[in-house]
Write an enzyme that holds these catalytic residues in place. Structure first.
Site, PDB file in Angstrom:
ATOM      1  N   GLU A 195      -5.411   2.676  -2.912  1.00  0.00           N
ATOM      2  CA  GLU A 195      -5.989   1.608  -2.098  1.00  0.00           C
ATOM      3  C   GLU A 195      -7.478   1.441  -2.382  1.00  0.00           C
ATOM      4  O   GLU A 195      -8.009   0.335  -2.344  1.00  0.00           O
ATOM      5  CB  GLU A 195      -5.767   1.896  -0.606  1.00  0.00           C
ATOM      6  CG  GLU A 195      -4.319   1.849  -0.180  1.00  0.00           C
ATOM      7  CD  GLU A 195      -3.727   0.442  -0.255  1.00  0.00           C
ATOM      8  OE1 GLU A 195      -3.693  -0.134  -1.364  1.00  0.00           O
ATOM      9  OE2 GLU A 195      -3.286  -0.059   0.773  1.00  0.00           O
TER      10      GLU A 195
ATOM     11  N   THR B 226      -7.453  -8.164   0.028  1.00  0.00           N
ATOM     12  CA  THR B 226      -7.853  -7.294   1.137  1.00  0.00           C
ATOM     13  C   THR B 226      -9.367  -7.070   1.129  1.00  0.00           C
ATOM     14  O   THR B 226     -10.005  -7.052   2.187  1.00  0.00           O
ATOM     15  CB  THR B 226      -7.095  -5.948   1.021  1.00  0.00           C
ATOM     16  OG1 THR B 226      -5.698  -6.234   0.971  1.00  0.00           O
ATOM     17  CG2 THR B 226      -7.373  -5.047   2.198  1.00  0.00           C
TER      18      THR B 226
HETATM   19  N1  LIG Z   1      -0.134  -2.156  -9.003  1.00  0.00           N
HETATM   20  C1  LIG Z   1      -0.827  -3.040  -8.288  1.00  0.00           C
HETATM   21  N2  LIG Z   1      -0.202  -3.897  -7.461  1.00  0.00           N
HETATM   22  C2  LIG Z   1      -0.877  -4.830  -6.764  1.00  0.00           C
HETATM   23  N3  LIG Z   1      -2.221  -4.999  -6.827  1.00  0.00           N
HETATM   24  C3  LIG Z   1      -2.903  -4.161  -7.624  1.00  0.00           C
HETATM   25  C4  LIG Z   1      -2.242  -3.149  -8.373  1.00  0.00           C
HETATM   26  N4  LIG Z   1      -3.180  -2.469  -9.076  1.00  0.00           N
HETATM   27  C5  LIG Z   1      -4.366  -3.041  -8.791  1.00  0.00           C
HETATM   28  N5  LIG Z   1      -4.212  -4.061  -7.927  1.00  0.00           N
HETATM   29  C6  LIG Z   1      -5.274  -4.954  -7.431  1.00  0.00           C
HETATM   30  O1  LIG Z   1      -5.266  -4.930  -6.008  1.00  0.00           O
HETATM   31  C7  LIG Z   1      -5.555  -6.219  -5.487  1.00  0.00           C
HETATM   32  C8  LIG Z   1      -4.419  -6.616  -4.552  1.00  0.00           C
HETATM   33  O2  LIG Z   1      -4.346  -5.695  -3.518  1.00  0.00           O
HETATM   34  P1  LIG Z   1      -4.627  -6.140  -2.039  1.00  0.00           P
HETATM   35  O3  LIG Z   1      -5.782  -7.097  -2.037  1.00  0.00           O
HETATM   36  O4  LIG Z   1      -4.738  -4.906  -1.216  1.00  0.00           O
HETATM   37  O5  LIG Z   1      -3.332  -6.957  -1.698  1.00  0.00           O
HETATM   38  P2  LIG Z   1      -2.046  -6.543  -0.905  1.00  0.00           P
HETATM   39  O6  LIG Z   1      -2.338  -6.958   0.484  1.00  0.00           O
HETATM   40  O7  LIG Z   1      -0.957  -7.389  -1.454  1.00  0.00           O
HETATM   41  O8  LIG Z   1      -1.868  -5.091  -1.123  1.00  0.00           O
HETATM   42  C9  LIG Z   1      -5.669  -7.166  -6.660  1.00  0.00           C
HETATM   43  O9  LIG Z   1      -7.039  -7.320  -6.960  1.00  0.00           O
HETATM   44  C10 LIG Z   1      -4.993  -6.411  -7.793  1.00  0.00           C
HETATM   45  O10 LIG Z   1      -5.519  -6.708  -9.075  1.00  0.00           O
HETATM   46  N1  LIG Z   2      -5.794  -2.160   7.436  1.00  0.00           N
HETATM   47  C1  LIG Z   2      -5.910  -2.902   6.211  1.00  0.00           C
HETATM   48  C2  LIG Z   2      -4.525  -3.265   5.745  1.00  0.00           C
HETATM   49  C3  LIG Z   2      -4.485  -4.136   4.523  1.00  0.00           C
HETATM   50  O1  LIG Z   2      -3.126  -4.468   4.248  1.00  0.00           O
HETATM   51  P1  LIG Z   2      -2.709  -5.350   2.990  1.00  0.00           P
HETATM   52  O2  LIG Z   2      -1.222  -5.417   3.047  1.00  0.00           O
HETATM   53  O3  LIG Z   2      -3.363  -6.682   3.178  1.00  0.00           O
HETATM   54  O4  LIG Z   2      -3.202  -4.633   1.772  1.00  0.00           O
HETATM   55  C4  LIG Z   2      -6.736  -4.165   6.490  1.00  0.00           C
HETATM   56  O5  LIG Z   2      -6.396  -4.845   7.452  1.00  0.00           O
HETATM   57  O6  LIG Z   2      -7.697  -4.422   5.762  1.00  0.00           O
END
Ligand SMILES: Nc1ncnc2c1ncn2[C@@H]1O[C@H](COP(=O)(O)OP(=O)(O)O)[C@@H](O)[C@H]1O
Ligand SMILES: N[C@@H](CCOP(=O)(O)O)C(=O)O
Length: 311
Positions: free
Chosen positions: A131, A184
């Site tokens: 994360e 996020t």
């Molecule tokens: N294996 C992965 N799967 C998804 N996102 C990834 C991965 N590795 C890196 N990332 C990066 O994480 C970000 C997406 O994650 P996030 O913003 O937390 O979205 P989500 O809410 O779908 O988890 C993007 O910038 C993406 O490039």
């Molecule tokens: N507590 C985090 C959870 C983010 O969840 P995602 O599914 O959007 O990666 C936040 O609220 O920032």
């Protein structure tokens, strides 16, 4: 054992009032990781399906392999190399714990290939590093439930204190993903650092109420407690039709409705599968009226979390 296939489910984090401290896993969708030993040292990503070429192929920058590198370093394992195929079964920036599902599938697959030197609980800090790679913040409310299953509460981050609570068998989740992307990292950046005493008191009451409601199977209490006075008012402006979609869910039988994770997905909890379906159809119809396509997922609470599919 030279190869492993692992699955890790999507998750709903925050669950209305529990920013960074509540999360649960759903049954489907989930990411699948194939991990194989190879003779050359190092980790390589040989293929990613379902990402339209958008995810980093650099193992340090992808959450699926970033966590493996942390685990191998911790265990001081340098003898083998590994190749990874990631089947990305959910959209990026979805609010469905997409980066977390990859991280959990990755760390569970590597641990299994190594003969399970660590327990699921012990894998958690490594999955949290995924994360950090994805969003700059090592929150546990997606990786926790994806790894452990059930409804997860993170009582403390320093030190890490995480546990699961029982939920009623007839509790169903509706998850609607509108065809929009919110990272996020961006959705965390817009949050205020200060919270008023009045809002803190209201939020604490709802957090306590939701835990008690789930543990006692008190659906009215669950419903009254699914209120977020701190995060939702700020983030909901990023989701078109938020208020209308939420109203549609609640007036069609849902106990409550809020943002899933950092959005744009919205989730609702309902008593019984039929109510969850009715709420989901109403939510989708409201998005459609605004010209926004969406995907619907209906699921009970996934009690088992990540699993090994094949050796
Ligand atoms: N294996 C992965 N799967 C998804 N996102 C990834 C991965 N590795 C890196 N990332 C990066 O994480 C970000 C997406 O994650 P996030 O913003 O937390 O979205 P989500 O809410 O779908 O988890 C993007 O910038 C993406 O490039
Ligand atoms: N507590 C985090 C959870 C983010 O969840 P995602 O599914 O959007 O990666 C936040 O609220 O920032």
């Amino acid at each position: 054992m030279n190869s492993i296939k692992a699955f890790a489910p999507a998750t709903v984090a925050n669950v209305a009032c529990g920013f960074d401290i509540f999360g649960f896993a759903i049954e489907e969708p989930g990411d699948v990781v194939e991990l194989r030993r190879r003779d050359e040292p190092g980790i390589v990503i040989t293929n990613i399906t379902g990402d339209e070429g958008r995810l980093p192929r650099n193992p340090e920058k992808n959450s699926v392999t970033g966590v493996m590198l942390h685990l191998l370093k911790h265990l001081d394992i340098k003898d083998f190399g590994y190749e990874v195929i990631l089947h990305k079964n959910m959209p990026l920036g979805s609010g469905m714990g997409s980066s977390a599902a990859s991280a959990v599938a990755g760390v569970v697959a590597m641990n299994e290939l190594l003969g399970n030197p660590l327990t699921r609980q012990e894998l958690l800090p490594f999955a949290m590093e995924g994360e950090r790679i994805a969003s700059g913040s090592a929150h546990a409310d997606n990786v926790g439930p994806s790894l452990l299953g059930g409804f997860v509460v993170i009582r403390s981050y320093h030190p890490l204190d995480i546990f699961t609570i029982p939920v009623p068998d007839d509790l169903y989740c509706t998850l609607v993903h509108p065809d929009i992307e919110i990272n996020t990292k961006d959705a965390r950046y817009i949050l205020r650092n200060e919270v008023s005493l009045k809002n803190t008191i209201a939020q604490m009451g709802n957090v306590a109420g939701l835990v008690a409601g789930l543990m006692k199977a008190d659906y009215d209490l669950i419903s009254r407690s699914m209120v977020d006075v701190i995060i939702e008012p700020v983030r909901s402006i990023l989701i078109p039709e938020f208020k209308e979609v939420k109203t549609a869910a609640i007036s069609n039988g849902a106990l409550g409705c809020s943002i899933s994770g950092s959005g744009p997905s919205m989730f609702a909890l309902s008593r019984g599968r039929d109510n969850a379906i009715a709420a989901g159809q109403a939510m989708q119809a409201r998005f459609a009226e605004a010209g926004i396509d969406s995907a619907l997922h209906i699921s009970g609470i996934n009690k088992g979390g990540a699993k090994i599919l094949e050796h």
